[in-house]
Design a protein around this motif. Structure first.
Motif, PDB file in Angstrom:
ATOM      1  N   ARG A  27     -32.475  -5.808  37.155  1.00  0.00           N
ATOM      2  CA  ARG A  27     -31.931  -6.349  35.895  1.00  0.00           C
ATOM      3  C   ARG A  27     -31.898  -5.254  34.826  1.00  0.00           C
ATOM      4  N   VAL A  28     -30.781  -5.226  34.106  1.00  0.00           N
ATOM      5  CA  VAL A  28     -30.603  -4.241  33.043  1.00  0.00           C
ATOM      6  C   VAL A  28     -31.013  -4.832  31.696  1.00  0.00           C
ATOM      7  N   GLU A  29     -30.783  -6.162  31.523  1.00  0.00           N
ATOM      8  CA  GLU A  29     -31.127  -6.819  30.268  1.00  0.00           C
ATOM      9  C   GLU A  29     -32.643  -6.893  30.124  1.00  0.00           C
ATOM     10  N   GLY A  30     -33.163  -6.528  28.980  1.00  0.00           N
ATOM     11  CA  GLY A  30     -34.606  -6.553  28.757  1.00  0.00           C
ATOM     12  C   GLY A  30     -35.305  -5.377  29.408  1.00  0.00           C
ATOM     13  N   ASP A  72     -28.623   7.982  24.595  1.00  0.00           N
ATOM     14  CA  ASP A  72     -27.804   8.798  25.495  1.00  0.00           C
ATOM     15  C   ASP A  72     -26.361   8.800  24.995  1.00  0.00           C
ATOM     16  N   GLU A  73     -25.858   9.974  24.655  1.00  0.00           N
ATOM     17  CA  GLU A  73     -24.504  10.070  24.077  1.00  0.00           C
ATOM     18  C   GLU A  73     -23.424   9.802  25.137  1.00  0.00           C
ATOM     19  N   ASP A  74     -23.757   9.976  26.400  1.00  0.00           N
ATOM     20  CA  ASP A  74     -22.756   9.811  27.473  1.00  0.00           C
ATOM     21  C   ASP A  74     -22.716   8.349  27.924  1.00  0.00           C
ATOM     22  N   HIS A  75     -21.973   7.533  27.146  1.00  0.00           N
ATOM     23  CA  HIS A  75     -21.962   6.094  27.400  1.00  0.00           C
ATOM     24  C   HIS A  75     -21.370   5.741  28.769  1.00  0.00           C
ATOM     25  N   THR A  76     -20.376   6.528  29.239  1.00  0.00           N
ATOM     26  CA  THR A  76     -19.748   6.263  30.539  1.00  0.00           C
ATOM     27  C   THR A  76     -20.781   6.383  31.656  1.00  0.00           C
ATOM     28  N   GLU A  77     -21.561   7.447  31.572  1.00  0.00           N
ATOM     29  CA  GLU A  77     -22.568   7.662  32.600  1.00  0.00           C
ATOM     30  C   GLU A  77     -23.629   6.555  32.555  1.00  0.00           C
ATOM     31  N   ALA A 134     -24.429  -0.221  36.426  1.00  0.00           N
ATOM     32  CA  ALA A 134     -23.765  -0.902  37.545  1.00  0.00           C
ATOM     33  C   ALA A 134     -24.501  -0.639  38.848  1.00  0.00           C
ATOM     34  N   ALA A 135     -24.879   0.620  39.058  1.00  0.00           N
ATOM     35  CA  ALA A 135     -25.593   0.991  40.286  1.00  0.00           C
ATOM     36  C   ALA A 135     -26.942   0.283  40.363  1.00  0.00           C
ATOM     37  N   TYR A 136     -27.632   0.180  39.206  1.00  0.00           N
ATOM     38  CA  TYR A 136     -28.957  -0.459  39.158  1.00  0.00           C
ATOM     39  C   TYR A 136     -28.835  -1.929  39.505  1.00  0.00           C
ATOM     40  N   ARG A 137     -27.799  -2.555  38.939  1.00  0.00           N
ATOM     41  CA  ARG A 137     -27.571  -3.985  39.177  1.00  0.00           C
ATOM     42  C   ARG A 137     -27.269  -4.232  40.658  1.00  0.00           C
ATOM     43  N   ALA A 138     -26.459  -3.328  41.254  1.00  0.00           N
ATOM     44  CA  ALA A 138     -26.033  -3.510  42.643  1.00  0.00           C
ATOM     45  C   ALA A 138     -27.177  -3.286  43.629  1.00  0.00           C
ATOM     46  N   GLY A 139     -28.145  -2.475  43.221  1.00  0.00           N
ATOM     47  CA  GLY A 139     -29.232  -2.114  44.126  1.00  0.00           C
ATOM     48  C   GLY A 139     -28.977  -0.745  44.701  1.00  0.00           C
TER      49      GLY A 139
END
Lengths: 334, 334
Positions: A232-235, A246-251, A257-262
């Motif tokens: 989970r990314v929220e919280g 982090d200034e690189d918002h795209t990264e 997305a990768a964290y959410r996917a596993g």
């Protein structure tokens, strides 16, 4: 004129940087800006430890200069060295009822948080009036505040309208709250906001090792036990901090997305945050250490800013007194 | 140092003379004395009529000089022109709880008398703190007050002890209330105390005709219908005034005995009181009229007294700030 400030009760930390210092750096390019080191206000809930307030006055100035506040463009002033603020506060107190102060939601919450109960100091109950004195004395049209502080601006504007009605002309002007789009930065433990007293703060002067330790121990997703699991990314404080610093918002979005996917482990994300914070804080820490060797310079910055602020605030006091038709014993410029 | 003063909300009257001005005349021979024209305090319950307060500042100075206050021996100072008092008030407010202020019997009574209810101005609730600032700023050891004001001295001394405990040394000294042996002078109608707002006051500037009319209409003993009847002296305003203003106490006692026994008419006693008051007020009225032609002189007296008071009060503020260990940005004498 934009007015903000800080109570000198501890060194400033990453929460201050994300919540206000960063936008002040931008504001000094576009606005006439004053930063008030609010030592008088700090005493309203630290009367039993005035020493702490005194020790932190120059620490706050140091933090301001270290992050890049430029004293030739931003006025840094000491609240307790501006007698006009005390005089305006006492004047305004006659135009605000006790019942109104007790209804102030910010005060209500803070009374609970501090456990004052019925034994709330009179100075604490009246600090919104003191804040109204600050804002009006500097004729601040824009006041950047946290969302929870918005009622204080409403209280200020009520006083402005009351004084103007009494004077029969617009002696004072109303202020507008500038509420930041980003909410408050949570503490490293994920609990409530970052705060020195909660022990979950990363100070601007943190050493590389302190930063590393704080990031390593940071709250993520307790259900994310193996890198292969979806997380989970929220919280998740690590991602909240990446969003903030982090200034690189795209990264950052790609990592989310990768964290959410596993398949993305906490260690990888934490390493990125550690690098980001090290890069942000290294020059601040360095400037801070350098400036700390010149306390006379810090004092001089604060003195010069305070002198400028004295002239501005005294002028407002004179105008309010004249507007109300009070007795003028000495010429107005006294 | 002895400190007293008056709120400039109206011309002073015989009640002030008997209750305080007379003893101040004696005190200036024996003590270092300051009279504070308390215009800041007057605003705490006159915020909707600051004009009245302004107009009465010089009237009060005029009254002081007319009764014989000597500005070379007594300092006459204007409260609102002493910023150190506002600064001390704000400082002290951190050491007093709202609950404590609400328990103050003087405040309780005055809230009722003024019909403020829950809508009491914050400035009014906190005026005992402001008074503590006055008393301590002048380092007043003796404060002549009415009996009903004694709790304000107790509140002051609580603040003194709290500040000294915080400072770890006796920065401030406690004050003693000096309660006059004579109670408050009743109004000419016998109802409550003499007060301009009750319309039962004889001002120090009263004309001979005003004095005569006031004495003629004065409340005596409603049961004393014929001169031959025995009359009551207690609660008889004419005798209360003779006690207060007639220097020949033996003759007053003789008149009382005759009145009690029967055979002494109200008119005889009233004639004596009229003569006494005419003799007391004629020179005061004359000096008052003469001084009123020189407003520049009055201003100069108030300016010089206020300058002296500025030095004294600023010194105390510096000492309190140093005692509490607050940040000192400028040299202490600023």
């Amino acid at each position: 004129m934009v007015l903000t400030g800080d109570r000198p009760t501890g060194a400033l930390h990453l929460g201050h940087y994300a919540g206000s210092l960063k936008s002040r750096l931008a504001l000094q390019d576009t606005h006439d800006q004053t930063l008030l080191v609010a030592d008088t206000q700090a005493l309203t809930d630290n009367a039993d430890d005035p020493d702490k307030v005194r020790r932190n006055v120059l620490e706050v100035v140091l933090d301001y200069l270290a992050v890049g506040i430029d004293p030739t463009r931003t006025t840094i002033a000491l609240q307790s060295a501006l007698p006009a603020l005390a005089e305006l506060t006492l004047l305004y107190m006659n135009f605000v009822t006790v019942a109104r102060l007790e209804r102030n939601p910010t005060i209500k919450e803070e009374i609970q948080a501090r456990g004052f109960g019925r034994d709330i100091p009179a100075g604490f109950l009246c600090y919104p009036v003191s804040q109204a004195a600050d804002i009006t004395a500097f004729r601040a049209g824009v006041v950047p505040v946290g969302e929870d502080q918005a009622p204080l601006i409403e209280q200020t504007n009520e006083i402005v309208r009351r004084i103007n009605r009494q004077a029969g002309r617009p002696v004072l002007t109303e202020a507008q709250a500038l509420i930041p789009t980003m909410g408050r930065l949570p503490g490293a433990d994920g609990k409530s906001k970052m705060s020195k007293s909660q022990g979950n703060a990363i100070p601007l002067s943190a050493s590389p090792e302190q930063i590393q330790a704080a990031v390593r121990g940071m709250y993520t997703d307790p259900g994310h036990l193996r890198a292969a699991d979806p997380g989970r990314v929220e919280g998740n404080v690590v991602f909240t901090y990446l969003d903030a610093f982090d200034e690189d918002h795209t990264e950052v979005e790609r990592l989310k997305a990768a964290y959410r996917a596993g398949g993305l482990g906490d260690m990888v994300v934490k390493r990125r945050l550690d690098e980001t914070l090290q890069a942000l804080l290294a020059p601040i820490r360095e400037r801070r250490a350098q400036l700390a060797r010149h306390p006379d310079y810090l004092l001089e910055v604060l003195r010069q800013g305070t002198e400028r602020a004295r002239a501005v605030t005294q002028l407002t006091l004179d105008e309010v007194r004249a507007g109300l038709g009070l007795f003028s014993l000495f010429s107005a410029s006294r």
